[in-house]
Design a protein around this motif. Sequence first.
Motif, PDB file in Angstrom:
ATOM      1  N   GLY A  32       0.753  18.115   7.667  1.00 49.23           N
ATOM      2  CA  GLY A  32      -0.031  17.674   8.577  1.00 49.23           C
ATOM      3  C   GLY A  32      -0.274  16.122   8.595  1.00 49.23           C
ATOM      4  N   PRO A  33      -0.978  15.535   9.236  1.00 48.54           N
ATOM      5  CA  PRO A  33      -1.118  14.173   9.302  1.00 48.54           C
ATOM      6  C   PRO A  33      -1.827  13.701   7.906  1.00 48.54           C
ATOM      7  N   TRP A  34      -1.608  12.648   7.550  1.00 49.21           N
ATOM      8  CA  TRP A  34      -2.146  11.861   6.341  1.00 49.21           C
ATOM      9  C   TRP A  34      -2.419  10.454   6.484  1.00 49.21           C
ATOM     10  N   LEU A  35      -3.694  10.179   5.883  1.00 50.16           N
ATOM     11  CA  LEU A  35      -4.410   8.941   5.965  1.00 50.16           C
ATOM     12  C   LEU A  35      -4.444   8.356   4.373  1.00 50.16           C
ATOM     13  N   VAL A  36      -3.505   7.741   4.134  1.00 51.83           N
ATOM     14  CA  VAL A  36      -3.428   7.475   2.551  1.00 51.83           C
ATOM     15  C   VAL A  36      -3.901   6.164   2.204  1.00 51.83           C
ATOM     16  N   SER A  37      -4.912   5.772   1.380  1.00 53.83           N
ATOM     17  CA  SER A  37      -5.343   4.481   0.972  1.00 53.83           C
ATOM     18  C   SER A  37      -4.626   4.386  -0.480  1.00 53.83           C
ATOM     19  N   PHE A  38      -4.175   2.894  -0.444  1.00 54.65           N
ATOM     20  CA  PHE A  38      -3.158   2.637  -1.763  1.00 54.65           C
ATOM     21  C   PHE A  38      -4.281   1.669  -2.364  1.00 54.65           C
ATOM     22  N   CYS A  39      -4.873   1.900  -3.528  1.00 50.93           N
ATOM     23  CA  CYS A  39      -5.671   0.924  -4.004  1.00 50.93           C
ATOM     24  C   CYS A  39      -5.609   0.610  -5.865  1.00 50.93           C
ATOM     25  N   ASN A  40      -6.111  -0.088  -6.203  1.00 50.84           N
ATOM     26  CA  ASN A  40      -6.176  -0.211  -7.805  1.00 50.84           C
ATOM     27  C   ASN A  40      -7.705   0.072  -8.141  1.00 50.84           C
ATOM     28  N   ALA A  41      -7.817   0.061  -9.551  1.00 53.86           N
ATOM     29  CA  ALA A  41      -9.152   0.141 -10.008  1.00 53.86           C
ATOM     30  C   ALA A  41     -10.092  -1.097 -10.307  1.00 53.86           C
ATOM     31  N   ILE A  42      -9.554  -2.444  -9.948  1.00 55.44           N
ATOM     32  CA  ILE A  42     -10.102  -3.355 -10.400  1.00 55.44           C
ATOM     33  C   ILE A  42     -10.602  -4.353  -8.829  1.00 55.44           C
ATOM     34  N   ASP A  43      -9.919  -3.961  -7.838  1.00 56.19           N
ATOM     35  CA  ASP A  43     -10.122  -4.929  -6.716  1.00 56.19           C
ATOM     36  C   ASP A  43     -11.409  -4.378  -6.100  1.00 56.19           C
ATOM     37  N   TYR A  44     -12.344  -5.390  -5.769  1.00 54.24           N
ATOM     38  CA  TYR A  44     -13.243  -4.805  -5.034  1.00 54.24           C
ATOM     39  C   TYR A  44     -13.392  -4.353  -3.769  1.00 54.24           C
ATOM     40  N   GLU A  45     -12.608  -4.792  -2.922  1.00 55.80           N
ATOM     41  CA  GLU A  45     -12.222  -4.130  -1.619  1.00 55.80           C
ATOM     42  C   GLU A  45     -11.884  -2.707  -1.878  1.00 55.80           C
ATOM     43  N   CYS A  46     -10.925  -2.687  -2.717  1.00 56.82           N
ATOM     44  CA  CYS A  46     -10.514  -1.136  -3.135  1.00 56.82           C
ATOM     45  C   CYS A  46     -11.556  -0.411  -3.370  1.00 56.82           C
ATOM     46  N   LYS A  47     -12.414  -0.773  -4.222  1.00 53.75           N
ATOM     47  CA  LYS A  47     -13.565  -0.064  -4.922  1.00 53.75           C
ATOM     48  C   LYS A  47     -14.274   0.233  -3.455  1.00 53.75           C
ATOM     49  N   ARG A  48     -14.604  -0.715  -2.620  1.00 56.14           N
ATOM     50  CA  ARG A  48     -15.530  -0.337  -1.363  1.00 56.14           C
ATOM     51  C   ARG A  48     -14.773   0.756  -0.596  1.00 56.14           C
ATOM     52  N   ARG A  88       8.034   2.325  -2.925  1.00 55.99           N
ATOM     53  CA  ARG A  88       8.597   3.063  -2.050  1.00 55.99           C
ATOM     54  C   ARG A  88       8.149   2.715  -0.460  1.00 55.99           C
ATOM     55  N   PHE A  89       6.637   2.274  -0.413  1.00 58.42           N
ATOM     56  CA  PHE A  89       6.337   2.031   1.037  1.00 58.42           C
ATOM     57  C   PHE A  89       6.467   0.616   1.118  1.00 58.42           C
ATOM     58  N   GLY A  90       6.839  -0.308   0.397  1.00 62.77           N
ATOM     59  CA  GLY A  90       7.009  -1.675   0.548  1.00 62.77           C
ATOM     60  C   GLY A  90       5.648  -2.537   0.761  1.00 62.77           C
ATOM     61  N   LEU A  91       4.542  -1.847  -0.354  1.00 63.85           N
ATOM     62  CA  LEU A  91       3.217  -2.588  -0.072  1.00 63.85           C
ATOM     63  C   LEU A  91       3.069  -3.762  -0.849  1.00 63.85           C
ATOM     64  N   GLN A  92       2.627  -4.659  -0.246  1.00 65.47           N
ATOM     65  CA  GLN A  92       2.528  -5.818  -1.089  1.00 65.47           C
ATOM     66  C   GLN A  92       1.112  -6.453  -1.521  1.00 65.47           C
ATOM     67  N   HIS A  93       0.081  -5.871  -0.921  1.00 61.71           N
ATOM     68  CA  HIS A  93      -1.442  -6.217  -0.951  1.00 61.71           C
ATOM     69  C   HIS A  93      -2.077  -4.681  -1.174  1.00 61.71           C
ATOM     70  N   VAL A  94      -3.299  -4.638  -1.785  1.00 60.25           N
ATOM     71  CA  VAL A  94      -4.106  -3.556  -1.898  1.00 60.25           C
ATOM     72  C   VAL A  94      -5.634  -4.244  -1.390  1.00 60.25           C
ATOM     73  N   PRO A  95      -6.230  -3.421  -0.844  1.00 56.18           N
ATOM     74  CA  PRO A  95      -5.995  -2.340  -0.598  1.00 56.18           C
ATOM     75  C   PRO A  95      -4.981  -2.101   0.639  1.00 56.18           C
ATOM     76  N   SER A  96      -4.133  -0.935   1.102  1.00 54.75           N
ATOM     77  CA  SER A  96      -3.342  -0.874   1.911  1.00 54.75           C
ATOM     78  C   SER A  96      -3.503   0.590   2.491  1.00 54.75           C
ATOM     79  N   VAL A  97      -3.512   0.706   3.927  1.00 53.44           N
ATOM     80  CA  VAL A  97      -3.877   2.222   4.284  1.00 53.44           C
ATOM     81  C   VAL A  97      -2.470   2.663   5.242  1.00 53.44           C
ATOM     82  N   LEU A  98      -2.157   3.567   5.056  1.00 52.12           N
ATOM     83  CA  LEU A  98      -1.001   4.318   5.670  1.00 52.12           C
ATOM     84  C   LEU A  98      -1.292   5.401   6.491  1.00 52.12           C
TER      85      LEU A  98
END
Length: 98
Positions: A32-48, A88-98
């Motif tokens: 099925g369709p997926w909405l995936v957020s790539f984050c880390n534990a320390i970034d403020y925007e990731c926490k939000r 694998r997804f070529g992410l340069q920044h977090v948060p990133s959403v695919l």
Amino acid sequence: DEALDLPEAKVHYLDEGNFERLTQAATGATTGPWLVSFCNAIDYECKRLKRSMPKVAMALLEEAEEKGAIAVNVAVVDVDESPWLAKRFGLQHVPSVL
């Protein structure tokens, strides 16, 4: 205004060990369709973003139920724990959403 009788919206926590099994992304036979957020534990925007994901999952579930469509799977990946997925997804920044 009637309340909808909906199943619980779920946020999946994906990592390098379960990503392919759950999403089947590489095979094209997706679950099925997926909405995936790539984050880390320390970034403020990731926490939000991580805090908002259950609300996003519920909104997408409600929309799918109203339209009789397949619900979007919502997930979070911690890039510090799963750096290979970020690469694998070529992410340069977090948060990133695919």
